[in-house]
Design a protein around this motif. Structure first.
Motif, PDB file in Angstrom:
ATOM      1  N   LEU A  27       0.823  -1.204   0.000  1.00 15.15           N
ATOM      2  CA  LEU A  27       0.000   0.000   0.000  1.00 15.15           C
ATOM      3  C   LEU A  27       0.865   1.265   0.000  1.00 15.15           C
ATOM      4  O   LEU A  27       0.523   2.264  -0.647  1.00 15.15           O
ATOM      5  N   SER A  28       1.972   1.218   0.700  1.00 17.79           N
ATOM      6  CA  SER A  28       2.882   2.378   0.723  1.00 17.79           C
ATOM      7  C   SER A  28       3.421   2.678  -0.669  1.00 17.79           C
ATOM      8  O   SER A  28       3.506   3.845  -1.087  1.00 17.79           O
ATOM      9  N   GLN A  49       0.755   6.458  -6.898  1.00 20.31           N
ATOM     10  CA  GLN A  49      -0.554   6.916  -7.368  1.00 20.31           C
ATOM     11  C   GLN A  49      -1.200   7.962  -6.465  1.00 20.31           C
ATOM     12  O   GLN A  49      -1.999   8.767  -6.929  1.00 20.31           O
ATOM     13  N   GLY A  50      -0.916   7.865  -5.177  1.00 20.17           N
ATOM     14  CA  GLY A  50      -1.613   8.725  -4.233  1.00 20.17           C
ATOM     15  C   GLY A  50      -2.961   8.120  -3.881  1.00 20.17           C
ATOM     16  O   GLY A  50      -3.896   8.146  -4.686  1.00 20.17           O
ATOM     17  N   ILE A  51      -3.088   7.542  -2.693  1.00 17.35           N
ATOM     18  CA  ILE A  51      -4.336   6.900  -2.278  1.00 17.35           C
ATOM     19  C   ILE A  51      -5.180   7.884  -1.483  1.00 17.35           C
ATOM     20  O   ILE A  51      -4.714   8.444  -0.481  1.00 17.35           O
ATOM     21  N   ALA A  52      -6.411   8.093  -1.928  1.00 19.70           N
ATOM     22  CA  ALA A  52      -7.340   8.931  -1.169  1.00 19.70           C
ATOM     23  C   ALA A  52      -8.104   8.114  -0.134  1.00 19.70           C
ATOM     24  O   ALA A  52      -8.398   8.593   0.964  1.00 19.70           O
ATOM     25  N   ALA A  53      -8.443   6.855  -0.492  1.00 20.65           N
ATOM     26  CA  ALA A  53      -9.218   6.016   0.418  1.00 20.65           C
ATOM     27  C   ALA A  53      -8.953   4.550   0.112  1.00 20.65           C
ATOM     28  O   ALA A  53      -8.660   4.182  -1.030  1.00 20.65           O
ATOM     29  N   ILE A  54      -9.062   3.739   1.143  1.00 22.34           N
ATOM     30  CA  ILE A  54      -8.997   2.278   1.002  1.00 22.34           C
ATOM     31  C   ILE A  54     -10.344   1.725   1.453  1.00 22.34           C
ATOM     32  O   ILE A  54     -10.804   2.007   2.565  1.00 22.34           O
ATOM     33  N   HIS A  55     -10.971   0.953   0.588  1.00 26.41           N
ATOM     34  CA  HIS A  55     -12.262   0.333   0.895  1.00 26.41           C
ATOM     35  C   HIS A  55     -12.054  -1.166   1.087  1.00 26.41           C
ATOM     36  O   HIS A  55     -11.375  -1.817   0.276  1.00 26.41           O
ATOM     37  N   ALA A  56     -12.631  -1.713   2.130  1.00 21.82           N
ATOM     38  CA  ALA A  56     -12.490  -3.148   2.397  1.00 21.82           C
ATOM     39  C   ALA A  56     -13.669  -3.616   3.229  1.00 21.82           C
ATOM     40  O   ALA A  56     -14.378  -2.817   3.852  1.00 21.82           O
ATOM     41  N   HIS A  57     -13.878  -4.919   3.212  1.00 19.56           N
ATOM     42  CA  HIS A  57     -14.822  -5.528   4.142  1.00 19.56           C
ATOM     43  C   HIS A  57     -14.102  -5.841   5.455  1.00 19.56           C
ATOM     44  O   HIS A  57     -12.908  -6.151   5.464  1.00 19.56           O
ATOM     45  N   GLU A  58     -14.825  -5.777   6.553  1.00 19.01           N
ATOM     46  CA  GLU A  58     -14.294  -6.247   7.830  1.00 19.01           C
ATOM     47  C   GLU A  58     -14.032  -7.752   7.712  1.00 19.01           C
ATOM     48  O   GLU A  58     -14.855  -8.491   7.180  1.00 19.01           O
ATOM     49  N   GLU A  59     -12.905  -8.173   8.204  1.00 14.35           N
ATOM     50  CA  GLU A  59     -12.560  -9.590   8.128  1.00 14.35           C
ATOM     51  C   GLU A  59     -12.426 -10.164   9.528  1.00 14.35           C
ATOM     52  O   GLU A  59     -11.690  -9.626  10.363  1.00 14.35           O
ATOM     53  N   THR A  60     -13.126 -11.246   9.795  1.00 10.81           N
ATOM     54  CA  THR A  60     -12.952 -11.990  11.037  1.00 10.81           C
ATOM     55  C   THR A  60     -12.119 -13.215  10.701  1.00 10.81           C
ATOM     56  O   THR A  60     -12.609 -14.160  10.074  1.00 10.81           O
ATOM     57  N   GLY A  61     -10.863 -13.169  11.077  1.00 13.12           N
ATOM     58  CA  GLY A  61      -9.957 -14.253  10.706  1.00 13.12           C
ATOM     59  C   GLY A  61      -9.065 -14.642  11.862  1.00 13.12           C
ATOM     60  O   GLY A  61      -9.413 -14.481  13.041  1.00 13.12           O
ATOM     61  N   LEU A  62      -7.912 -15.156  11.525  1.00  9.86           N
ATOM     62  CA  LEU A  62      -6.933 -15.533  12.530  1.00  9.86           C
ATOM     63  C   LEU A  62      -6.361 -14.292  13.213  1.00  9.86           C
ATOM     64  O   LEU A  62      -6.497 -13.171  12.715  1.00  9.86           O
ATOM     65  N   GLN A  63      -5.707 -14.496  14.342  1.00  8.21           N
ATOM     66  CA  GLN A  63      -5.087 -13.373  15.045  1.00  8.21           C
ATOM     67  C   GLN A  63      -4.146 -12.606  14.128  1.00  8.21           C
ATOM     68  O   GLN A  63      -4.038 -11.372  14.194  1.00  8.21           O
ATOM     69  N   TRP A  64      -3.489 -13.327  13.218  1.00  2.73           N
ATOM     70  CA  TRP A  64      -2.558 -12.697  12.273  1.00  2.73           C
ATOM     71  C   TRP A  64      -3.270 -11.638  11.434  1.00  2.73           C
ATOM     72  O   TRP A  64      -2.738 -10.544  11.226  1.00  2.73           O
ATOM     73  N   TRP A  88      -1.266   2.693   9.903  1.00  2.99           N
ATOM     74  CA  TRP A  88      -0.520   3.275   8.789  1.00  2.99           C
ATOM     75  C   TRP A  88      -1.392   4.271   8.006  1.00  2.99           C
ATOM     76  O   TRP A  88      -0.941   5.361   7.659  1.00  2.99           O
ATOM     77  N   ALA A  89      -2.631   3.888   7.729  1.00  2.00           N
ATOM     78  CA  ALA A  89      -3.523   4.755   6.959  1.00  2.00           C
ATOM     79  C   ALA A  89      -3.789   6.068   7.695  1.00  2.00           C
ATOM     80  O   ALA A  89      -3.777   7.153   7.097  1.00  2.00           O
ATOM     81  N   ARG A  90      -4.017   5.990   9.005  1.00  2.76           N
ATOM     82  CA  ARG A  90      -4.244   7.223   9.775  1.00  2.76           C
ATOM     83  C   ARG A  90      -3.024   8.131   9.715  1.00  2.76           C
ATOM     84  O   ARG A  90      -3.146   9.345   9.525  1.00  2.76           O
ATOM     85  N   ASN A  91      -1.852   7.545   9.868  1.00  3.98           N
ATOM     86  CA  ASN A  91      -0.627   8.354   9.844  1.00  3.98           C
ATOM     87  C   ASN A  91      -0.377   8.960   8.466  1.00  3.98           C
ATOM     88  O   ASN A  91       0.232  10.034   8.358  1.00  3.98           O
ATOM     89  N   ALA A  92      -0.842   8.248   7.413  1.00  2.00           N
ATOM     90  CA  ALA A  92      -0.637   8.745   6.046  1.00  2.00           C
ATOM     91  C   ALA A  92      -1.756   9.678   5.597  1.00  2.00           C
ATOM     92  O   ALA A  92      -1.714  10.194   4.472  1.00  2.00           O
ATOM     93  N   GLY A  93      -2.760   9.885   6.443  1.00  2.00           N
ATOM     94  CA  GLY A  93      -3.884  10.737   6.077  1.00  2.00           C
ATOM     95  C   GLY A  93      -4.816  10.104   5.061  1.00  2.00           C
ATOM     96  O   GLY A  93      -5.478  10.816   4.292  1.00  2.00           O
ATOM     97  N   ILE A  94      -4.888   8.778   5.067  1.00  2.00           N
ATOM     98  CA  ILE A  94      -5.733   8.045   4.120  1.00  2.00           C
ATOM     99  C   ILE A  94      -6.966   7.532   4.847  1.00  2.00           C
ATOM    100  O   ILE A  94      -6.877   6.976   5.950  1.00  2.00           O
TER     101      ILE A  94
END
Length: 530
Positions: free
Chosen positions: A84-85, A91-106, A117-123
């Motif tokens: 993503l970085s 390209q310059g990312i304005a937003a990342i769209h995703a579904h919430e994932e319930t998975g392994l602890q990893w 990372w997204a908060r720190n990058a202003g995304i």
């Protein structure tokens, strides 16, 4: 180009009923559909070549569906933040769209790291619920009604066109890049949206007729069950699509007077409830993957070593119990096993072999094409009687054999070295007279293993140890707290047993399947009748 909106596909490999894709398309910005092959993810012991191959087939169909709308799937390999970085730098990312994932602890840890990372990058990171499982749930009260309301919302049809960010995809990595080894699942279900839709259509129209009667035996369950589980696990079909299609099919069968089929579909619908009920447990408490839900069971069983011969014999189908071995060998070859047999295999490791559940559950996970963390680990604990709230059930592998495979057809298919034994001795060959075994060419310990344990004595010992713990007053107090947090509210969720018949009230081409999930069951039947 700047200000792209990334759609980060994870376990939601479809274009329809995809809230993240719809939100990105609605932004009007150029979009970048992204799938990341993460080495850390595929290095986890629960993940395997059969799952990788299923995902790759699903991604190939997803790519075709996205390209038909103007924007193909961008494949990248690497750590999610690194990928993503690099996209953000170029390209310059304005937003990342995703579904919430319930998975392994990893995956929980990965998603939290990406969020930081997204908060720190202003995304802007915009996550959407996918299957009615609720994030940051404070109480289970009202959960079932919320889930059903989510299922009843209109399905989202994918946008006809997408504005592409014009980013070139990389080639798909090879499974060997992640140390996944050769294909060892010759009868694995095919991945992809088309296969998922056809799987559900054939179940709701034909195969599900005797689902209630035939789901328990591995002889009949492979055809009578929906087999939708890997498609739900990797999101080629959404839970809402399955639920709504099942509701329509149930109503249709009831109108036609087919009470058995309507009741079977009703039972299937109740299992869709329970599917998400179990995933909610892991969403609410990620430690279910690694720690006993009830602490009273800490240290009760010894943790096996990685090379424990009992663990190897169990996972490879060499326990000396023919029906159990047939189940394990079938699982290895097909990547699937019906629920009752999953319960029996896990319970045998926990109770008869008296192994701590964690390593056996981890080894089992890699054999399932449909590995779903939120079902697998709560189920492993339930069968191992470490939840504190479920009645311990210790399956007798010989009784299950006689009940579910009375003529031995399943055993003879998967344990052919026993095929010459008469039916009466096939389920417990150690009980057969030596002369009978000799005529069948069987030498226990040579041509077929001797049974690992006296299953009756081992079950009695396990039962006594578990119930000795449960009689403790402190056990009851902790169990009440666990029940309050994770227990179902029966008034809201149909129980998973049989239900009464309700009161009365041709596969599509692949491209059409990608365009819609209207299975056309009612229309097709009318056409066939005319």
């Amino acid at each position: 180009m700047s200000g792209v909106h990334v759609i980060w596909f994870k376990r939601d490999l479809r274009v329809h009923d995809h809230a993240a894709l719809m939100a990105a398309a609605a932004s009007g910005a150029p979009i970048l559909p992204l799938y990341i092959f993460e080495p850390g993810y595929w290095a986890l012991p629960e993940h395997s070549r059969r799952q990788f191959d299923f995902v790759k087939e699903a991604l190939e169909e997803l790519d075709a569906a996205l390209k038909a709308r103007g924007s193909g799937l961008v494949i990248r390999t690497g750590n999610a933040i690194d990928v993503l970085s690099e996209i953000h730098r170029r390209q310059g990312i304005a937003a990342i769209h995703a579904h919430e994932e319930t998975g392994l602890q990893w995956t929980f840890d990965r998603d939290r790291a990406v969020g930081r990372w997204a908060r720190n990058a202003g995304i802007s990171l915009r996550e959407q619920p996918q299957n009615g499982v609720q994030r940051a749930l404070k109480s289970r009260d009202g959960w079932a009604s919320h889930w059903e309301a989510f299922m009843r919302r209109p399905r989202m049809v994918a946008p006809e066109t997408l504005l592409s960010a014009q980013v070139q995809a990389e080639d798909f990595p090879l499974p060997q890049d992640f140390g996944l080894g050769p294909d060892d699942c010759p009868q694995r279900q095919k991945g992809g949206r088309a296969a998922g839709v056809e799987c559900l259509r054939s179940f709701l129209e034909v195969r599900g007729q005797a689902y209630q009667r035939q789901m328990s035996s591995p002889l009949t369950a492979a055809d009578a069950c929906s087999r939708l589980s890997p498609h739900l696990a990797f999101g080629t079909v959404s839970m809402r699509e399955a639920w709504q299609a099942a509701q329509r099919a149930k109503e249709m069968h009831a109108r036609e007077g087919n009470a058995e089929f309507a009741a079977s579909i009703g039972s299937f619908i109740s299992r869709l409830h329970w599917h998400c009920h179990f995933i909610q447990k892991l969403e609410d408490q990620t430690s279910i993957e690694s720690r006993n839900l009830h602490p009273a069971y800490d240290g009760l069983r010894p943790a096996p070593e990685e090379d424990d011969p009992r663990l190897a014999a169990w996972i490879e189908g060499r326990t000396g119990f023919p029906f159990l071995d047939a189940c394990m060998r079938s699982l290895k070859a097909t990547g699937w096993l019906n629920f009752r047999m999953r319960a029996m295999t896990m319970a045998f490791a926990a109770h008869h072999l008296w192994l701590d559940w964690k390593l056996p559950a981890e080894r089992l996970a890699g054999l399932f094409t449909d590995f779903e963390p939120g079902i697998h680990y709560p189920h492993a604990q339930m069968q191992s009687a470490t939840t504190g709230i479920n009645t311990p059930r210790i399956y007798n592998p010989v009784k299950q054999s006689r009940d579910q495979d009375p003529e031995g057809a399943f055993i003879r298919r998967w344990v052919p070295e026993l095929s010459a034994l008469p039916d009466e001795w096939l389920h417990a060959p150690w009980e057969a007279p030596a002369s009978v075994r000799a005529r069948a060419g069987i030498v226990l310990g040579q041509t077929y293993p001797m049974r690992m344990v006296d299953h009756m004595a081992a079950a009695e010992e396990a039962r006594s140890r578990i119930f000795a713990l449960r009689r403790n007053a402190e056990h009851a107090a902790e169990a009440e707290e666990i029940q309050a947090r994770h227990g179902s509210r029966r008034s809201g969720i149909p129980f998973r047993g049989r239900q009464a018949a309700p009161k009365k009230r041709a596969p599509a081409p692949a491209d059409a399947i990608q365009l819609s999930f209207d299975l056309g069951i009612i229309q097709e039947r009318r056409a066939h009748a005319s």
